[in-house]
Design an enzyme around this catalytic site. Structure first.
Site, PDB file in Angstrom:
ATOM      1  CB  THR A 182      63.087 -46.476  -6.262  1.00 51.36           C
ATOM      2  OG1 THR A 182      62.054 -46.031  -7.155  1.00 51.36           O
ATOM      3  CG2 THR A 182      63.422 -45.301  -5.507  1.00 51.36           C
ATOM      4  CG  HIS A 213      66.617 -61.323 -21.138  1.00 57.81           C
ATOM      5  ND1 HIS A 213      65.878 -61.494 -19.880  1.00 57.81           N
ATOM      6  CD2 HIS A 213      66.242 -60.183 -21.664  1.00 57.81           C
ATOM      7  CE1 HIS A 213      65.213 -60.451 -19.898  1.00 57.81           C
ATOM      8  NE2 HIS A 213      65.232 -59.725 -20.897  1.00 57.81           N
ATOM      9  NE  ARG A 216      54.582 -45.335  -7.003  1.00 64.21           N
ATOM     10  CZ  ARG A 216      54.333 -44.973  -8.455  1.00 64.21           C
ATOM     11  NH1 ARG A 216      53.293 -44.184  -8.640  1.00 64.21           N
ATOM     12  NH2 ARG A 216      55.184 -45.092  -9.138  1.00 64.21           N
ATOM     13  CB  CYS A 226      67.385 -56.080 -21.888  1.00 61.35           C
ATOM     14  SG  CYS A 226      65.476 -56.648 -21.945  1.00 61.35           S
TER      15      CYS A 226
HETATM   16  P1  A2P Z   1      58.956 -45.476  -7.953  1.00 60.13           P
HETATM   17  O1  A2P Z   1      59.915 -46.651  -7.394  1.00 60.13           O
HETATM   18  O2  A2P Z   1      58.725 -44.437  -7.153  1.00 60.13           O
HETATM   19  O3  A2P Z   1      57.722 -46.079  -8.537  1.00 60.13           O
HETATM   20  P2  A2P Z   1      60.905 -50.813 -12.434  1.00 60.13           P
HETATM   21  O4  A2P Z   1      61.114 -51.055 -13.787  1.00 60.13           O
HETATM   22  O5  A2P Z   1      61.837 -51.749 -11.572  1.00 60.13           O
HETATM   23  O6  A2P Z   1      59.298 -51.038 -12.116  1.00 60.13           O
HETATM   24  O7  A2P Z   1      61.139 -49.566 -11.914  1.00 60.13           O
HETATM   25  C1  A2P Z   1      60.538 -48.207 -12.582  1.00 60.13           C
HETATM   26  C2  A2P Z   1      61.277 -46.864 -11.896  1.00 60.13           C
HETATM   27  O8  A2P Z   1      60.669 -45.803 -12.586  1.00 60.13           O
HETATM   28  C3  A2P Z   1      61.175 -46.749 -10.496  1.00 60.13           C
HETATM   29  O9  A2P Z   1      62.255 -45.982 -10.199  1.00 60.13           O
HETATM   30  C4  A2P Z   1      59.998 -45.800 -10.493  1.00 60.13           C
HETATM   31  O10 A2P Z   1      59.933 -45.109  -9.175  1.00 60.13           O
HETATM   32  C5  A2P Z   1      60.195 -44.813 -11.605  1.00 60.13           C
HETATM   33  N1  A2P Z   1      58.741 -44.283 -11.857  1.00 60.13           N
HETATM   34  C6  A2P Z   1      57.575 -44.992 -12.293  1.00 60.13           C
HETATM   35  N2  A2P Z   1      56.725 -44.244 -12.513  1.00 60.13           N
HETATM   36  C7  A2P Z   1      57.074 -43.020 -12.297  1.00 60.13           C
HETATM   37  C8  A2P Z   1      56.672 -41.372 -12.545  1.00 60.13           C
HETATM   38  N3  A2P Z   1      55.532 -41.469 -12.761  1.00 60.13           N
HETATM   39  N4  A2P Z   1      57.482 -40.485 -12.175  1.00 60.13           N
HETATM   40  C9  A2P Z   1      58.872 -40.766 -11.822  1.00 60.13           C
HETATM   41  N5  A2P Z   1      59.405 -42.100 -11.948  1.00 60.13           N
HETATM   42  C10 A2P Z   1      58.655 -43.089 -11.898  1.00 60.13           C
END
Ligand code: A2P
Length: 332
Positions: A11, A241, A39, A128
């Protein structure tokens, strides 16, 4: 590939780019699973015309998974990648968790594809900014070894994740509407501003992002003789970037030779029109696979002819993250 593919962090900003890259490159698999935090568990992701339910990332999520693309942050990689490997999954990890582990190959396919072969379950995707730098620097280094690189970055909001991209947009709207803003995701106002990269400052005054560019370059080039110094800056650009790169070679090299090498280099497009003052720009690097390279010129401060300057721009979410990881998966 045949087998079961998982996208971890599906996500997020990089996770969503994984989906685009997998579809565009027609990456083959038998089954695909999307994982994120609790979430997002239960939410639907549409991929290739089909709805998929996001499942929660847990240590038990990897049963039967053959290959996982991880981009859910370093602490999640540290916690869950070992469980994935134990379940027989090969992990391509986009976080910094394992990059400097001597047992984990750190790979940019244009630079050191052969390192993939010695993996023990985890292959790390570099930072990156490092990827965008080494794609054009490596082919030059191969022809004429580089002794020193001075790099200054202009890094987009996407590097800090999807929420940072939303923050840039919202702050811009609020400021134009005369409303007060309060930075939440990034530490300072990003709209109409720029600031030193938002990673921790270490003992020598370099921040973590800068030290990644130093250490990861040496690891991938298999050389402790290349000296890199970096200044990393976050700018109010949505994605891609940009970097100003100054190099000192071990022998004199002409800008024509550099242009010739880069014109034939994989993953590079030369955009270098002095007459039109037309050079790499993040908005033109967006959604592309190549690193755009221009402003190729002899460094006049190095009269022995060993200095070259250039200005590059690459899509942070694609070559800087998702595309590079998928290219690693293709090598496997
Ligand atoms: P979620 O959308 O459920 O929070 P970004 O770098 O764009 O912020 O994305 C971070 C990604 O890592 C998202 O898909 C987020 O899911 C996921 N993520 C963040 N915290 C957790 C966690 N504790 N367990 C699993 N996935 C996570």
């Amino acid at each position: 590939m045949s087998g079961h593919l998982a996208v971890v962090g599906a996500t997020g900003a990089v996770g969503q780019e994984f989906l685009r890259v997998l579809e565009q490159r027609n990456f083959s698999y038998d089954k695909i699973t999307f994982m994120a935090s609790s979430r997002s568990a239960g939410k639907t992701i549409e991929f290739k015309g089909q709805d998929h339910t996001v499942i929660e990332l847990t240590e038990k999520s990897f049963e039967g998974v053959d290959l996982s693309l991880f981009s859910a942050g370093g602490s999640r990689s540290k916690q869950y990648a070992p469980a994935a490997v134990k379940a027989g999954t090969v992990v391509v990890d986009n976080s910094s968790a394992f990059r400097m582990d001597p047992d984990v190959p750190l790979v940019v396919p244009e630079v050191n594809p052969e390192d993939c072969r010695r993996h023990q379950g985890i292959i790390a995707n570099p930072n990156c900014s490092t990827i965008i730098m080494v794609v054009p620097v490596w082919p030059l280094h191969k022809v004429c070894p580089i002794e020193r690189v001075v790099v200054s970055t202009y890094q987009s909001a996407s590097g800090a994740g999807y929420q940072a991209m939303l923050e840039l947009e919202q702050q811009t709207r609020d400021l134009l509407a005369g409303k007060p803003i309060e930075p939440k995701v990034l530490p300072h106002q990003i709209a109409f501003n720029l600031f030193s990269h938002n990673s921790r400052i270490g003992e020598h005054g370099y921040n973590e992002e800068e030290m990644k560019m130093v250490n990861e370059t040496r690891k991938m080039f298999h050389s402790d003789d290349i000296y890199v110094t970096a200044t990393c800056v976050r700018v109010p650009v949505m994605r891609s970037h940009t970097e100003a790169i100054n190099m000192t070679f071990s022998k004199p090299i002409t800008e024509d030779k550099v242009r010739e090498i880069l014109s034939a280099a994989p993953g590079v497009t030369v955009v270098d029109d002095r007459e039109k003052n037309y050079f790499p720009m993040p908005i033109e690097a967006n959604d592309g696979d190549d690193v755009l390279v221009g402003r190729i010129r002899q460094d006049i401060s190095q009269p022995d002819g060993r200095g070259i300057d250039m200005f590059v721009s690459g899509d942070q979410l694609r070559k800087g993250a998702a595309l590079n990881a998928v290219q690693i998966a293709e090598l496997l």
